[in-house]
Design a protein around this motif. Structure first.
Motif, PDB file in Angstrom:
ATOM      1  N   LEU A 121       0.836  -1.190   0.000  1.00 26.65           N
ATOM      2  CA  LEU A 121       0.000   0.000   0.000  1.00 26.65           C
ATOM      3  C   LEU A 121       0.880   1.253   0.000  1.00 26.65           C
ATOM      4  CD1 LEU A 121      -2.789   1.223   0.074  1.00 26.65           C
ATOM      5  CD2 LEU A 121      -2.780   0.991   2.565  1.00 26.65           C
ATOM      6  N   LEU A 122       2.006   1.217   0.701  1.00 24.17           N
ATOM      7  CA  LEU A 122       2.948   2.340   0.712  1.00 24.17           C
ATOM      8  C   LEU A 122       3.445   2.634  -0.695  1.00 24.17           C
ATOM      9  CD1 LEU A 122       4.823   4.438   1.974  1.00 24.17           C
ATOM     10  CD2 LEU A 122       6.397   2.576   2.525  1.00 24.17           C
ATOM     11  N   ASP A 123       3.852   1.592  -1.433  1.00 24.41           N
ATOM     12  CA  ASP A 123       4.341   1.804  -2.794  1.00 24.41           C
ATOM     13  C   ASP A 123       3.253   2.317  -3.730  1.00 24.41           C
ATOM     14  OD1 ASP A 123       7.090   1.447  -2.945  1.00 24.41           O
ATOM     15  OD2 ASP A 123       6.908  -0.724  -2.952  1.00 24.41           O
ATOM     16  N   ILE A 124       2.069   1.790  -3.606  1.00 20.34           N
ATOM     17  CA  ILE A 124       0.961   2.239  -4.454  1.00 20.34           C
ATOM     18  C   ILE A 124       0.676   3.716  -4.198  1.00 20.34           C
ATOM     19  CG2 ILE A 124      -1.516   2.006  -4.921  1.00 20.34           C
ATOM     20  CD1 ILE A 124      -1.151  -1.019  -4.208  1.00 20.34           C
ATOM     21  N   ALA A 125       0.562   4.091  -2.921  1.00 18.48           N
ATOM     22  CA  ALA A 125       0.263   5.480  -2.566  1.00 18.48           C
ATOM     23  C   ALA A 125       1.398   6.412  -2.979  1.00 18.48           C
ATOM     24  CB  ALA A 125      -0.004   5.589  -1.067  1.00 18.48           C
ATOM     25  N   ALA A 126       2.646   6.013  -2.719  1.00 14.21           N
ATOM     26  CA  ALA A 126       3.801   6.845  -3.074  1.00 14.21           C
ATOM     27  C   ALA A 126       3.887   7.044  -4.587  1.00 14.21           C
ATOM     28  CB  ALA A 126       5.084   6.222  -2.535  1.00 14.21           C
ATOM     29  N   ARG A 127       3.614   5.990  -5.349  1.00 21.79           N
ATOM     30  CA  ARG A 127       3.648   6.094  -6.806  1.00 21.79           C
ATOM     31  C   ARG A 127       2.583   7.067  -7.305  1.00 21.79           C
ATOM     32  NH1 ARG A 127       2.518   1.078  -8.412  1.00 21.79           N
ATOM     33  NH2 ARG A 127       0.459   1.593  -9.145  1.00 21.79           N
TER      34      ARG A 127
ATOM     35  N   GLU B 290       3.288  10.581  -9.232  1.00 24.21           N
ATOM     36  CA  GLU B 290       2.748  10.805 -10.576  1.00 24.21           C
ATOM     37  C   GLU B 290       2.040  12.154 -10.680  1.00 24.21           C
ATOM     38  OE1 GLU B 290       0.129   7.512 -11.290  1.00 24.21           O
ATOM     39  OE2 GLU B 290       1.784   6.116 -11.660  1.00 24.21           O
ATOM     40  N   LYS B 291       1.496  12.615  -9.560  1.00 29.34           N
ATOM     41  CA  LYS B 291       0.649  13.806  -9.600  1.00 29.34           C
ATOM     42  C   LYS B 291       1.364  15.088  -9.171  1.00 29.34           C
ATOM     43  CE  LYS B 291      -3.974  15.224  -8.683  1.00 29.34           C
ATOM     44  NZ  LYS B 291      -5.288  14.764  -8.808  1.00 29.34           N
ATOM     45  N   TRP B 292       2.264  15.012  -8.181  1.00 30.63           N
ATOM     46  CA  TRP B 292       2.889  16.211  -7.631  1.00 30.63           C
ATOM     47  C   TRP B 292       4.404  16.083  -7.560  1.00 30.63           C
ATOM     48  CZ3 TRP B 292      -1.193  14.122  -4.461  1.00 30.63           C
ATOM     49  CH2 TRP B 292      -2.414  14.783  -4.629  1.00 30.63           C
ATOM     50  N   PRO B 293       5.131  17.192  -7.792  1.00 29.04           N
ATOM     51  CA  PRO B 293       6.578  17.172  -7.573  1.00 29.04           C
ATOM     52  C   PRO B 293       6.865  17.029  -6.075  1.00 29.04           C
ATOM     53  CG  PRO B 293       5.872  19.271  -8.547  1.00 29.04           C
ATOM     54  CD  PRO B 293       4.649  18.451  -8.323  1.00 29.04           C
ATOM     55  N   PHE B 294       7.968  16.370  -5.739  1.00 31.44           N
ATOM     56  CA  PHE B 294       8.280  16.117  -4.330  1.00 31.44           C
ATOM     57  C   PHE B 294       8.393  17.409  -3.541  1.00 31.44           C
ATOM     58  CE2 PHE B 294      11.139  15.213  -0.759  1.00 31.44           C
ATOM     59  CZ  PHE B 294      10.362  14.266  -0.123  1.00 31.44           C
ATOM     60  N   GLN B 295       8.956  18.447  -4.139  1.00 31.03           N
ATOM     61  CA  GLN B 295       9.105  19.730  -3.452  1.00 31.03           C
ATOM     62  C   GLN B 295       7.746  20.255  -2.992  1.00 31.03           C
ATOM     63  OE1 GLN B 295      10.933  22.803  -5.774  1.00 31.03           O
ATOM     64  NE2 GLN B 295      10.732  24.342  -4.198  1.00 31.03           N
ATOM     65  N   ARG B 296       6.739  20.088  -3.820  1.00 32.24           N
ATOM     66  CA  ARG B 296       5.391  20.538  -3.461  1.00 32.24           C
ATOM     67  C   ARG B 296       4.819  19.722  -2.304  1.00 32.24           C
ATOM     68  NH1 ARG B 296       0.696  21.773  -7.320  1.00 32.24           N
ATOM     69  NH2 ARG B 296      -0.560  23.009  -5.915  1.00 32.24           N
TER      70      ARG B 296
ATOM     71  N   ILE C 201       6.337  14.239   7.199  1.00 36.18           N
ATOM     72  CA  ILE C 201       6.206  13.079   6.315  1.00 36.18           C
ATOM     73  C   ILE C 201       7.195  12.048   6.829  1.00 36.18           C
ATOM     74  CG2 ILE C 201       6.355  12.225   3.947  1.00 36.18           C
ATOM     75  CD1 ILE C 201       6.118  15.183   3.051  1.00 36.18           C
ATOM     76  N   PRO C 202       6.720  10.885   7.259  1.00 38.89           N
ATOM     77  CA  PRO C 202       7.656   9.865   7.767  1.00 38.89           C
ATOM     78  C   PRO C 202       8.722   9.534   6.721  1.00 38.89           C
ATOM     79  CG  PRO C 202       5.390   9.227   8.189  1.00 38.89           C
ATOM     80  CD  PRO C 202       5.336  10.442   7.310  1.00 38.89           C
ATOM     81  N   GLU C 203       9.944   9.287   7.195  1.00 43.27           N
ATOM     82  CA  GLU C 203      11.070   9.054   6.291  1.00 43.27           C
ATOM     83  C   GLU C 203      10.832   7.916   5.305  1.00 43.27           C
ATOM     84  OE1 GLU C 203      15.837   8.285   6.471  1.00 43.27           O
ATOM     85  OE2 GLU C 203      14.878   9.339   8.123  1.00 43.27           O
ATOM     86  N   PRO C 204      10.261   6.774   5.729  1.00 43.03           N
ATOM     87  CA  PRO C 204      10.009   5.710   4.737  1.00 43.03           C
ATOM     88  C   PRO C 204       9.071   6.166   3.615  1.00 43.03           C
ATOM     89  CG  PRO C 204       9.762   4.853   6.970  1.00 43.03           C
ATOM     90  CD  PRO C 204       9.920   6.342   7.081  1.00 43.03           C
ATOM     91  N   VAL C 205       8.107   7.005   3.949  1.00 41.65           N
ATOM     92  CA  VAL C 205       7.179   7.515   2.942  1.00 41.65           C
ATOM     93  C   VAL C 205       7.923   8.463   2.000  1.00 41.65           C
ATOM     94  CG1 VAL C 205       5.069   8.862   2.565  1.00 41.65           C
ATOM     95  CG2 VAL C 205       5.209   7.257   4.497  1.00 41.65           C
ATOM     96  N   GLN C 206       8.765   9.339   2.556  1.00 42.92           N
ATOM     97  CA  GLN C 206       9.561  10.242   1.729  1.00 42.92           C
ATOM     98  C   GLN C 206      10.428   9.467   0.745  1.00 42.92           C
ATOM     99  OE1 GLN C 206      11.914  13.154   3.795  1.00 42.92           O
ATOM    100  NE2 GLN C 206      10.329  13.480   5.330  1.00 42.92           N
ATOM    101  N   ARG C 207      11.092   8.428   1.247  1.00 41.75           N
ATOM    102  CA  ARG C 207      11.979   7.634   0.380  1.00 41.75           C
ATOM    103  C   ARG C 207      11.228   7.011  -0.781  1.00 41.75           C
ATOM    104  NH1 ARG C 207      14.118   3.720   4.085  1.00 41.75           N
ATOM    105  NH2 ARG C 207      13.952   5.020   5.900  1.00 41.75           N
ATOM    106  N   ARG C 208      10.035   6.483  -0.524  1.00 39.75           N
ATOM    107  CA  ARG C 208       9.274   5.833  -1.601  1.00 39.75           C
ATOM    108  C   ARG C 208       8.732   6.862  -2.597  1.00 39.75           C
ATOM    109  NH1 ARG C 208      11.493   1.768  -2.548  1.00 39.75           N
ATOM    110  NH2 ARG C 208       9.815   1.172  -3.928  1.00 39.75           N
ATOM    111  N   ILE C 209       8.322   8.039  -2.131  1.00 42.98           N
ATOM    112  CA  ILE C 209       7.862   9.074  -3.059  1.00 42.98           C
ATOM    113  C   ILE C 209       9.017   9.512  -3.949  1.00 42.98           C
ATOM    114  CG2 ILE C 209       6.968  11.425  -3.278  1.00 42.98           C
ATOM    115  CD1 ILE C 209       5.402  10.926  -0.658  1.00 42.98           C
TER     116      ILE C 209
END
Length: 84
Positions: A20-26, A30-36, A44-52
Motif C-alpha cells: 500500500l505504501l508503494d501504491i500510494a507513493a507512486r 505521478e501527480k505532484w513534484p516532491f518539493q510541493r 512526512i515519515p522518512e520511509p514515505v519520503q523515500r518511496r515518493i
C-alpha cells in the motif's frame, strides 16, 4: 500455483502484491513534484519520503534520456547557467 497452471506466470515464479505504501507513493509522485509535497505537509515519515522520491524518478530509458538532455534554449551552452 493456479496462475502458473493457467500459463499466466512462468513456472516457479510467484508475484507478491505491491505494498500500500508503494501504491500510494507512486500515485503521489505521478501527480505532484516532491518539493510541493514537502511544502504542503509538515511531517512526512522518512520511509514515505523515500518511496515518493523513488517513484519520482523516470522509469523508461526514453524518459531518462529526455530529462537528462534538458535544453535551456540558450544557443551557446557556455552562456547557460552552469554552462560548459
Amino acid at each position: 500455483a493456479a496462475a502458473a497452471a493457467l500459463g499466466l506466470l512462468p513456472l516457479g515464479k510467484t508475484q507478491s502484491p505491491e505494498s500500500l505504501l508503494d501504491i500510494a507513493a507512486r500515485k503521489v509522485a505521478e501527480k505532484w513534484p516532491f518539493q510541493r509535497v514537502e511544502e504542503r505537509f509538515e511531517r512526512i515519515p522518512e520511509p514515505v519520503q523515500r518511496r515518493i522520491v523513488y517513484w519520482s524518478f523516470p522509469r523508461s530509458e526514453r524518459e531518462i534520456c529526455m530529462y537528462s538532455s534538458f535544453n535551456t534554449g540558450a544557443e551557446d551552452p557556455a552562456a547557460a547557467p552552469g554552462g560548459a
